[in-house]
Design an enzyme around this catalytic site. Structure first.
Site, PDB file in Angstrom:
ATOM      1  N   ILE A  79       9.013   4.177 -18.709  1.00  0.00           N
ATOM      2  CA  ILE A  79      10.140   4.056 -19.634  1.00  0.00           C
ATOM      3  C   ILE A  79      10.026   2.706 -20.324  1.00  0.00           C
ATOM      4  O   ILE A  79       9.871   1.677 -19.668  1.00  0.00           O
ATOM      5  CB  ILE A  79      11.487   4.146 -18.889  1.00  0.00           C
ATOM      6  CG1 ILE A  79      11.603   5.478 -18.149  1.00  0.00           C
ATOM      7  CG2 ILE A  79      12.656   3.947 -19.857  1.00  0.00           C
ATOM      8  CD1 ILE A  79      12.816   5.568 -17.236  1.00  0.00           C
ATOM      9  N   GLY A 106       7.576   3.479 -13.870  1.00  0.00           N
ATOM     10  CA  GLY A 106       7.617   2.092 -14.299  1.00  0.00           C
ATOM     11  C   GLY A 106       8.639   1.987 -15.419  1.00  0.00           C
ATOM     12  O   GLY A 106       8.885   2.959 -16.131  1.00  0.00           O
ATOM     13  N   CYS A 107       9.250   0.827 -15.560  1.00  0.00           N
ATOM     14  CA  CYS A 107      10.230   0.616 -16.629  1.00  0.00           C
ATOM     15  C   CYS A 107      10.091  -0.820 -17.120  1.00  0.00           C
ATOM     16  O   CYS A 107      10.142  -1.753 -16.314  1.00  0.00           O
ATOM     17  CB  CYS A 107      11.647   0.877 -16.126  1.00  0.00           C
ATOM     18  SG  CYS A 107      12.900   0.717 -17.415  1.00  0.00           S
ATOM     19  N   VAL A 108       9.896  -0.973 -18.420  1.00  0.00           N
ATOM     20  CA  VAL A 108       9.718  -2.305 -18.985  1.00  0.00           C
ATOM     21  C   VAL A 108      10.572  -2.465 -20.244  1.00  0.00           C
ATOM     22  O   VAL A 108      10.825  -1.503 -20.963  1.00  0.00           O
ATOM     23  CB  VAL A 108       8.239  -2.601 -19.323  1.00  0.00           C
ATOM     24  CG1 VAL A 108       7.392  -2.630 -18.071  1.00  0.00           C
ATOM     25  CG2 VAL A 108       7.690  -1.588 -20.300  1.00  0.00           C
TER      26      VAL A 108
END
Length: 127
Positions: A79, A106-108
């Protein structure tokens, strides 16, 4: 399709709708990052980050269906958020698409996304 969920007490527990690790055996399907574009009009939808997230997830669902897969086949997502302050809202909507055995994730936060949207989501599935 074989999807195996890995969870251990020797690493931090998942803090949301994702798994610590996911193993996969089969053909991999890589879904490109999806933004909140309505496939009928090919234009951005009107709406807040929750509506944008739902549209991203619906687009991913449609692409997976074309590949003979469902959201249950997803083993990894990433995301991309324009503003990490929207994480809780995105997480709530995203979680509705994975009722069991959520994928690794994963989220950044990023400086900018295509067409200045608030969220973009990509996925990897195994068929």
């Amino acid at each position: 399709m074989e999807k195996r969920i890995f969870a251990t007490e020797k690493a931090p527990a998942a803090l949301g709708p994702y798994s610590q690790g996911v193993g996969a055996v089969g053909e991999l399907v890589f879904v490109s990052g999806q933004i909140a574009i309505d496939p009928e009009t090919n234009t951005l939808i009107d709406g807040d980050v929750a509506a944008q997230t739902a549209r991203c997830m619906d687009n991913i669902t449609a692409i997976l269906a074309e590949a003979g897969a469902t959201m249950e086949n997803v083993v990894k997502t990433t995301i991309f958020l324009k503003d990490m302050n929207n994480f809780a809202v995105v997480n709530e909507v995203y979680g509705k698409y994975f009722e069991k055995d959520a994928p690794a994730r994963g989220c950044v936060e990023v400086a900018r996304l295509p067409k200045d949207v608030a969220v973009e989501i990509e996925a990897i599935a195994v068929v």
